[in-house]
Design an enzyme around this catalytic site. Sequence first.
Site, PDB file in Angstrom:
ATOM      1  N   HIS A  31      39.131  38.190  44.133  1.00  0.00           N
ATOM      2  CA  HIS A  31      38.687  36.790  44.183  1.00  0.00           C
ATOM      3  C   HIS A  31      38.455  36.340  45.621  1.00  0.00           C
ATOM      4  O   HIS A  31      37.548  35.549  45.889  1.00  0.00           O
ATOM      5  CB  HIS A  31      39.724  35.858  43.541  1.00  0.00           C
ATOM      6  CG  HIS A  31      39.606  35.731  42.062  1.00  0.00           C
ATOM      7  ND1 HIS A  31      38.504  35.200  41.437  1.00  0.00           N
ATOM      8  CD2 HIS A  31      40.477  36.048  41.074  1.00  0.00           C
ATOM      9  CE1 HIS A  31      38.691  35.200  40.127  1.00  0.00           C
ATOM     10  NE2 HIS A  31      39.883  35.719  39.875  1.00  0.00           N
ATOM     11  N   HIS A  55      43.196  42.314  41.521  1.00  0.00           N
ATOM     12  CA  HIS A  55      42.364  41.313  40.849  1.00  0.00           C
ATOM     13  C   HIS A  55      42.274  40.047  41.702  1.00  0.00           C
ATOM     14  O   HIS A  55      41.181  39.523  41.943  1.00  0.00           O
ATOM     15  CB  HIS A  55      42.968  41.008  39.471  1.00  0.00           C
ATOM     16  CG  HIS A  55      42.257  39.940  38.705  1.00  0.00           C
ATOM     17  ND1 HIS A  55      41.504  40.211  37.592  1.00  0.00           N
ATOM     18  CD2 HIS A  55      42.202  38.590  38.877  1.00  0.00           C
ATOM     19  CE1 HIS A  55      41.006  39.074  37.109  1.00  0.00           C
ATOM     20  NE2 HIS A  55      41.419  38.078  37.879  1.00  0.00           N
ATOM     21  N   GLU A  56      43.429  39.555  42.165  1.00  0.00           N
ATOM     22  CA  GLU A  56      43.441  38.326  42.970  1.00  0.00           C
ATOM     23  C   GLU A  56      42.778  38.551  44.325  1.00  0.00           C
ATOM     24  O   GLU A  56      42.064  37.682  44.828  1.00  0.00           O
ATOM     25  CB  GLU A  56      44.861  37.795  43.138  1.00  0.00           C
ATOM     26  CG  GLU A  56      45.577  37.450  41.837  1.00  0.00           C
ATOM     27  CD  GLU A  56      44.798  36.539  40.899  1.00  0.00           C
ATOM     28  OE1 GLU A  56      43.958  35.734  41.361  1.00  0.00           O
ATOM     29  OE2 GLU A  56      45.014  36.636  39.676  1.00  0.00           O
TER      30      GLU A  56
END
Length: 184
Positions: free
Chosen positions: A145, A141-142
């Site tokens: 980003h 998820h990170e």
Amino acid sequence: MIRELEYYGSPTLRRKAEAILEITDEIRQLAQDMYETMVAHKGVGLAAPQVGESVSLFVMCVEGETEDGDLIFCDFPKVYINPVLSNVSEDLVLGREGCLSIPGLRADVYRPRSITVKAINLDGQEFTEHLEGFPARIVMHENDHLNGILYIDKMEEPKDYKKFKSALEKIRRRYNNHITDKAS
């Protein structure tokens, strides 16, 4: 220092982050600020673009899970600089995700069960970790980003998609005055 978050609609969240070429005092301070910001907002991970910095860095505070599925939190934040993912499992797992940059919304996202991540820590040392389950999901998820990707780009379509899209638009409008574009 707790930093202001970037929210859905911010151009910074859609930009590919730049590699960090040198670990300076500013980068160390950014990592510390990100950790404090993540904790203040009750997050488990935070990427630099979420605080308006388009550099390849994220922090996380989960080490693993118990057999019962409870999270094991780190004593100190884990810092990942210029992460590279590999050994991505073909076994996909559906899980709920949320994001500090999209407050109040969660959706189901398929992610690989396990990955290997290679990154640099704040001491400039390269390290490699094999992660499974929720810690792997956080790293993916990170890392998304850092590539301008939000979980909503990968989510399973919610049952009430119109309501979800309406909520996204409300977030965009509500936080519009917080939008910064530091690359301009």
